[in-house]
Design a protein around this motif. Structure first.
Motif, short mmCIF file in Angstrom:
data_model
loop_
_atom_site.label_atom_id
_atom_site.label_comp_id
_atom_site.label_asym_id
_atom_site.label_seq_id
_atom_site.Cartn_x
_atom_site.Cartn_y
_atom_site.Cartn_z
N ILE A 5 0.84 -1.20 0.00
CA ILE A 5 0.00 0.00 0.00
C ILE A 5 0.88 1.24 0.00
O ILE A 5 1.80 1.36 0.79
CB ILE A 5 -0.96 -0.02 1.20
N LYS A 6 0.58 2.13 -0.90
CA LYS A 6 1.32 3.38 -1.02
C LYS A 6 0.49 4.51 -0.41
O LYS A 6 -0.68 4.68 -0.76
CB LYS A 6 1.62 3.72 -2.48
N ILE A 7 1.09 5.25 0.48
CA ILE A 7 0.41 6.37 1.13
C ILE A 7 0.89 7.66 0.49
O ILE A 7 2.10 7.91 0.42
CB ILE A 7 0.67 6.37 2.65
N LYS A 8 -0.05 8.46 0.05
CA LYS A 8 0.28 9.75 -0.58
C LYS A 8 0.52 10.78 0.52
O LYS A 8 -0.41 11.27 1.14
CB LYS A 8 -0.87 10.18 -1.49
N LYS A 9 1.79 11.08 0.73
CA LYS A 9 2.17 11.96 1.83
C LYS A 9 1.80 13.42 1.62
O LYS A 9 1.86 14.21 2.55
CB LYS A 9 3.66 11.82 2.11
N ASP A 10 1.42 13.77 0.40
CA ASP A 10 1.04 15.15 0.13
C ASP A 10 -0.41 15.44 0.51
O ASP A 10 -0.83 16.60 0.51
CB ASP A 10 1.30 15.50 -1.34
N LEU A 11 -1.16 14.42 0.88
CA LEU A 11 -2.57 14.61 1.27
C LEU A 11 -2.66 14.97 2.75
O LEU A 11 -1.77 14.62 3.54
CB LEU A 11 -3.36 13.33 1.02
N PRO A 12 -3.73 15.63 3.15
CA PRO A 12 -3.94 15.90 4.58
C PRO A 12 -4.10 14.57 5.34
O PRO A 12 -4.52 13.56 4.77
CB PRO A 12 -5.26 16.69 4.62
N PRO A 13 -3.75 14.55 6.62
CA PRO A 13 -3.79 13.31 7.41
C PRO A 13 -5.12 12.57 7.34
O PRO A 13 -5.15 11.34 7.20
CB PRO A 13 -3.48 13.76 8.83
N GLU A 14 -6.22 13.29 7.43
CA GLU A 14 -7.53 12.63 7.40
C GLU A 14 -7.76 11.91 6.07
O GLU A 14 -8.26 10.79 6.03
CB GLU A 14 -8.64 13.65 7.65
N GLN A 15 -7.36 12.55 4.98
CA GLN A 15 -7.53 11.94 3.66
C GLN A 15 -6.59 10.74 3.49
O GLN A 15 -6.96 9.72 2.90
CB GLN A 15 -7.28 12.96 2.55
N ARG A 16 -5.38 10.83 4.04
CA ARG A 16 -4.44 9.69 3.99
C ARG A 16 -5.04 8.48 4.70
O ARG A 16 -4.97 7.36 4.21
CB ARG A 16 -3.11 10.04 4.66
N LEU A 17 -5.63 8.73 5.87
CA LEU A 17 -6.25 7.65 6.62
C LEU A 17 -7.41 7.05 5.85
O LEU A 17 -7.54 5.82 5.75
CB LEU A 17 -6.72 8.15 7.99
N ASN A 18 -8.25 7.88 5.29
CA ASN A 18 -9.39 7.39 4.50
C ASN A 18 -8.92 6.57 3.30
O ASN A 18 -9.47 5.51 3.02
CB ASN A 18 -10.26 8.56 4.02
N ASP A 19 -7.89 7.05 2.62
CA ASP A 19 -7.36 6.31 1.47
C ASP A 19 -6.78 4.97 1.90
O ASP A 19 -6.98 3.96 1.23
CB ASP A 19 -6.27 7.13 0.77
N PHE A 20 -6.07 4.97 3.01
CA PHE A 20 -5.48 3.73 3.53
C PHE A 20 -6.57 2.70 3.85
O PHE A 20 -6.49 1.55 3.44
CB PHE A 20 -4.65 4.02 4.78
N ILE A 21 -7.59 3.13 4.57
CA ILE A 21 -8.68 2.21 4.94
C ILE A 21 -9.40 1.69 3.71
O ILE A 21 -9.73 0.51 3.62
CB ILE A 21 -9.65 2.89 5.93
#
Length: 67
Positions: free
Chosen positions: A9-25
């Motif tokens: 899983i690749k996490i987009k570090k340029d996104l806000p934390p809440e959006q990163r979490l949502n994308d991860f889930i």
């Protein structure tokens, strides 16, 4: 059910934390049951006052008593 390998899983570090979490889930599907390479990881909670530190100390004592 097919489980996702968390290492892929690749996490987009340029996104806000809440959006990163949502994308991860959304990508992992189930954050409580996933793969880590060849291992199936299942996270569950029990109704106890013991912390993870307490449990690991008990586990270490049990291992020492085996030898």
């Amino acid at each position: 059910m097919d489980y996702k390998d968390i290492t892929e899983i690749k996490i987009k570090k340029d996104l806000p934390p809440e959006q990163r979490l949502n994308d991860f889930i959304q990508e992992i599907n189930n954050p409580y049951n996933f793969l880590y390479q060849d291992f199936n990881i299942k996270i569950q909670f029990s109704e106890t006052n013991k912390t993870i530190k307490d449990v690991l100390k008990d586990y270490e004592k049990a291992l020492k008593n085996q030898f």
